[in-house]
Design a protein around this motif. Structure first.
Motif, PDB file in Angstrom:
ATOM      1  N   HIS A 175       0.862  -1.185   0.000  1.00 33.10           N
ATOM      2  CA  HIS A 175       0.000   0.000   0.000  1.00 33.10           C
ATOM      3  C   HIS A 175       0.894   1.230   0.000  1.00 33.10           C
ATOM      4  N   ARG A 176       0.600   2.193  -0.869  1.00 32.18           N
ATOM      5  CA  ARG A 176       1.393   3.411  -0.971  1.00 32.18           C
ATOM      6  C   ARG A 176       0.489   4.630  -1.085  1.00 32.18           C
ATOM      7  N   SER A 177       0.995   5.770  -0.612  1.00 35.10           N
ATOM      8  CA  SER A 177       0.230   7.005  -0.745  1.00 35.10           C
ATOM      9  C   SER A 177       1.168   8.207  -0.719  1.00 35.10           C
ATOM     10  N   LEU A 178       0.735   9.283  -1.394  1.00 37.57           N
ATOM     11  CA  LEU A 178       1.428  10.565  -1.400  1.00 37.57           C
ATOM     12  C   LEU A 178       0.411  11.658  -1.102  1.00 37.57           C
ATOM     13  N   ASP A 179       0.722  12.511  -0.118  1.00 43.19           N
ATOM     14  CA  ASP A 179      -0.141  13.632   0.241  1.00 43.19           C
ATOM     15  C   ASP A 179       0.688  14.911   0.272  1.00 43.19           C
ATOM     16  N   TYR A 180       0.005  16.051   0.082  1.00 45.69           N
ATOM     17  CA  TYR A 180       0.676  17.342   0.082  1.00 45.69           C
ATOM     18  C   TYR A 180      -0.082  18.327   0.960  1.00 45.69           C
ATOM     19  N   SER A 181       0.668  19.223   1.614  1.00 44.18           N
ATOM     20  CA  SER A 181       0.041  20.205   2.507  1.00 44.18           C
ATOM     21  C   SER A 181      -0.521  21.394   1.733  1.00 44.18           C
ATOM     22  N   ALA A 182       0.031  21.713   0.569  1.00 39.25           N
ATOM     23  CA  ALA A 182      -0.445  22.856  -0.215  1.00 39.25           C
ATOM     24  C   ALA A 182      -1.702  22.479  -0.990  1.00 39.25           C
ATOM     25  N   SER A 275       1.075   1.847 -21.588  1.00 42.82           N
ATOM     26  CA  SER A 275       1.212   0.440 -21.949  1.00 42.82           C
ATOM     27  C   SER A 275       2.613   0.242 -22.506  1.00 42.82           C
ATOM     28  N   GLY A 276       3.355  -0.698 -21.920  1.00 40.60           N
ATOM     29  CA  GLY A 276       4.710  -0.909 -22.401  1.00 40.60           C
ATOM     30  C   GLY A 276       5.586  -1.614 -21.388  1.00 40.60           C
ATOM     31  N   THR A 277       6.887  -1.436 -21.540  1.00 38.73           N
ATOM     32  CA  THR A 277       7.882  -2.114 -20.716  1.00 38.73           C
ATOM     33  C   THR A 277       8.431  -1.167 -19.658  1.00 38.73           C
ATOM     34  N   THR A 278       8.475  -1.637 -18.431  1.00 38.74           N
ATOM     35  CA  THR A 278       9.081  -0.894 -17.331  1.00 38.74           C
ATOM     36  C   THR A 278      10.068  -1.817 -16.627  1.00 38.74           C
ATOM     37  N   GLY A 279      10.799  -1.285 -15.678  1.00 39.52           N
ATOM     38  CA  GLY A 279      11.733  -2.139 -14.952  1.00 39.52           C
ATOM     39  C   GLY A 279      12.773  -1.354 -14.198  1.00 39.52           C
ATOM     40  N   SER A 280      13.671  -2.094 -13.553  1.00 41.10           N
ATOM     41  CA  SER A 280      14.748  -1.470 -12.791  1.00 41.10           C
ATOM     42  C   SER A 280      15.917  -2.439 -12.673  1.00 41.10           C
ATOM     43  N   ILE A 281      17.117  -1.873 -12.573  1.00 38.39           N
ATOM     44  CA  ILE A 281      18.341  -2.643 -12.359  1.00 38.39           C
ATOM     45  C   ILE A 281      19.152  -1.939 -11.287  1.00 38.39           C
ATOM     46  N   ARG A 282      19.659  -2.715 -10.341  1.00 36.70           N
ATOM     47  CA  ARG A 282      20.560  -2.168  -9.335  1.00 36.70           C
ATOM     48  C   ARG A 282      21.800  -3.049  -9.252  1.00 36.70           C
ATOM     49  N   TRP A 283      22.976  -2.408  -9.383  1.00 37.51           N
ATOM     50  CA  TRP A 283      24.249  -3.125  -9.317  1.00 37.51           C
ATOM     51  C   TRP A 283      25.093  -2.525  -8.201  1.00 37.51           C
ATOM     52  N   GLU A 284      25.366  -3.335  -7.196  1.00 39.02           N
ATOM     53  CA  GLU A 284      26.242  -2.942  -6.095  1.00 39.02           C
ATOM     54  C   GLU A 284      27.588  -3.652  -6.280  1.00 39.02           C
ATOM     55  N   TRP A 285      28.657  -2.859  -6.356  1.00 41.15           N
ATOM     56  CA  TRP A 285      29.972  -3.400  -6.682  1.00 41.15           C
ATOM     57  C   TRP A 285      31.025  -2.790  -5.768  1.00 41.15           C
ATOM     58  N   GLN A 286      31.839  -3.649  -5.172  1.00 37.48           N
ATOM     59  CA  GLN A 286      32.934  -3.203  -4.328  1.00 37.48           C
ATOM     60  C   GLN A 286      34.231  -3.824  -4.844  1.00 37.48           C
ATOM     61  N   GLY A 302       5.474   7.747 -13.103  1.00 46.75           N
ATOM     62  CA  GLY A 302       5.948   8.659 -12.079  1.00 46.75           C
ATOM     63  C   GLY A 302       5.672   8.188 -10.673  1.00 46.75           C
ATOM     64  N   PHE A 303       4.451   7.700 -10.405  1.00 49.01           N
ATOM     65  CA  PHE A 303       4.097   7.285  -9.051  1.00 49.01           C
ATOM     66  C   PHE A 303       4.944   6.099  -8.614  1.00 49.01           C
ATOM     67  N   GLU A 304       5.150   5.120  -9.476  1.00 55.45           N
ATOM     68  CA  GLU A 304       5.999   3.983  -9.129  1.00 55.45           C
ATOM     69  C   GLU A 304       7.446   4.419  -8.952  1.00 55.45           C
ATOM     70  N   SER A 305       7.918   5.343  -9.775  1.00 52.70           N
ATOM     71  CA  SER A 305       9.288   5.840  -9.646  1.00 52.70           C
ATOM     72  C   SER A 305       9.499   6.547  -8.316  1.00 52.70           C
ATOM     73  N   SER A 306       8.432   7.146  -7.787  1.00 53.13           N
ATOM     74  CA  SER A 306       8.551   7.858  -6.521  1.00 53.13           C
ATOM     75  C   SER A 306       9.052   6.959  -5.400  1.00 53.13           C
ATOM     76  N   PHE A 307       8.698   5.683  -5.447  1.00 49.02           N
ATOM     77  CA  PHE A 307       8.986   4.783  -4.322  1.00 49.02           C
ATOM     78  C   PHE A 307      10.150   3.826  -4.600  1.00 49.02           C
ATOM     79  N   LEU A 308      10.866   4.011  -5.706  1.00 47.84           N
ATOM     80  CA  LEU A 308      11.969   3.101  -6.007  1.00 47.84           C
ATOM     81  C   LEU A 308      13.077   3.202  -4.971  1.00 47.84           C
ATOM     82  N   GLY A 319       8.125  12.649  -4.515  1.00 50.93           N
ATOM     83  CA  GLY A 319       7.021  12.699  -5.460  1.00 50.93           C
ATOM     84  C   GLY A 319       7.412  12.951  -6.904  1.00 50.93           C
ATOM     85  N   ASP A 320       6.785  12.209  -7.816  1.00 54.31           N
ATOM     86  CA  ASP A 320       7.007  12.340  -9.257  1.00 54.31           C
ATOM     87  C   ASP A 320       5.681  12.042  -9.935  1.00 54.31           C
TER      88      ASP A 320
END
Length: 418
Positions: A175-182, A275-286, A302-308, A319-320
């Protein structure tokens, strides 16, 4: 109505603070603690200068600079018990602006959860997070100068059966939500609920693949203006097929990836449909004991990107409200000595924007950010740091967005006790 949102990489001081807290299991420099305490406490103070507080076009009346100070206190617990682990942390932050005192605000980051395990192959996570920070978003091409506090919330429940077996089952509810005071941002507020179910296949000890389906229902509670001062909700549904992979080729490298094929449909604001392709990649390297890299590539609404990066935003608003955001961010930390470290981070984001006010307009903008910082740790409990960041945005039009640039400098000190 699109909004400007730059997901600044969590400053390395946050990651180092976590590592610093862990090392305190050895005690303070005097060896006062003989065993690891699950509790920790801290406080910090910083001062900074922002050359463009409102992220306004250069030369406009809203293109104003200001200095600010920020103080925070934090407390947390990380306590294993049996096969379970309970964790919670809270940070409260007060920021005061020198001249633009109407922007002064109190923000916070709250997180709590449980990693649980039952029987031999059943495990999962329950986690809740809430964060409040000043937002620097804009409404189309209009610069907003009033204080606007963004509150982001996320609740996650995940369960997995199978453990390290070749085949495992995983389910998840978020569950996710975004609220604004303005009040001007009422139409941008959003809430969503998603459920996911899938299979995980362990190819080897280093590689695990997954496939699943995800269904999301959400709404903008006041997303459609039907008459002056009167709003109606805009509901949407989204369906995704998720393909995931986790690869650990060595102890120095970890790669997590997701590719999704999906479709989102809105009841009222159909310009937000996707409608289309979305996704994410994370590479941690030391590559060495003193050098660490963290690279992230993402493409999503945008909304999904907000919580990545929710939970690691380090006091930044997330927020995005774009239709689609593609972003690349890279962070690096170099431990020059046991007490001195350099950090650098960069981010590129391209947003696809649509107008939700009935005008058929499509535009895009590109934002670049680069930051460089240095940290000095005189003792195991103390940290001094300074950082400078440069942010620039270029646009394809002037109806839904606008260009700007800003330079931010900051120095601070913090202490964490355990």
């Amino acid at each position: 109505m699109p909004a400007s949102s730059l997901h600044v990489l969590a400053t390395p001081s946050h990651a180092r603070r976590t590592a610093l807290v862990a090392t305190l299991a050895l005690g303070l420099a005097s060896g006062a603690f003989a065993e690891r305490s699950p509790l920790y406490f801290g406080a910090g103070l910083s001062a900074g200068h922002d050359s463009n507080v409102f992220r306004a076009p250069e030369g406009s009346p809203q293109d104003q600079s200001d200095s600010y100070t920020s103080a925070f206190v934090l407390a947390g617990i990380d306590k294993p018990f049996g096969r379970q682990r309970f964790f919670a942390d809270a940070t409260v932050r007060r920021t005061e602006f020198r001249d633009l005192d109407a922007l002064s605000n109190t923000g916070y980051d709250l997180n709590a959860g449980v990693d649980w395990s039952a029987l031999d192959r059943l495990s999962g996570t329950l986690r809740y997070g809430m964060a409040r920070a000043r937002s620097q978003q804009n409404l189309d091409a209009a610069v907003v100068t009033e204080r606007n506090l963004e509150t982001a919330r996320e609740f996650l429940a995940r369960a997995q059966y199978g453990g390290e077996a070749i085949l495992a089952i995983e389910t998840e509810y978020v569950h996710r939500s975004l609220d604004y005071s303005a009040s001007a941002f009422t139409a941008q507020e959003n809430t969503s609920d998603s459920v996911r179910a899938g299979l995980l296949y362990r190819v080897s000890g280093a590689l695990r693949l997954g496939a699943g389906v995800r269904y999301t229902e959400g709404k903008y509670p006041q997303g459609v203006q039907v008459s002056p001062g009167v709003f109606d909700e805009d509901k949407y549904k989204r369906r995704d097929l998720d393909l995931t992979a986790r690869w650990i080729p060595s102890g120095a490298s970890t790669l997590n990836a997701r590719v999704s094929f999906g479709k989102q449909e809105n009841d009222a604001q159909t310009s937000r449909d996707f409608s289309g392709t979305t996704g994410s990649i994370r590479w941690e390297w030391q590559p060495t004991g003193k050098l660490r890299f963290d690279t992230r590539l993402s493409r999503d609404t945008g909304f999904e990107s907000s919580f990545l990066t929710f939970g690691a935003n380090n006091g930044q608003a997330v927020g995005d409200t774009s239709r689609l955001t593609t972003a690349l961010q890279i962070g690096a930390i170099w431990d020059i000595t046991s007490k001195i470290a350099l950090d650098a981070d960069g981010r590129y984001a391209r947003r696809s924007l649509v107008n939700t006010g009935g005008i058929n307009v499509d535009e895009s903008d590109r934002t670049h950010l680069f930051g460089l910082g240095i940290t000095y740790r005189p003792t195991r409990i103390a940290e001094l740091s300074c950082k400078v960041s440069r942010e620039e945005r270029n646009t394809s039009g002037t109806i839904l967005t606008y260009p700007y640039s800003a330079t931010v400098t900051m120095c601070g000190a913090q202490i964490v006790l355990r």
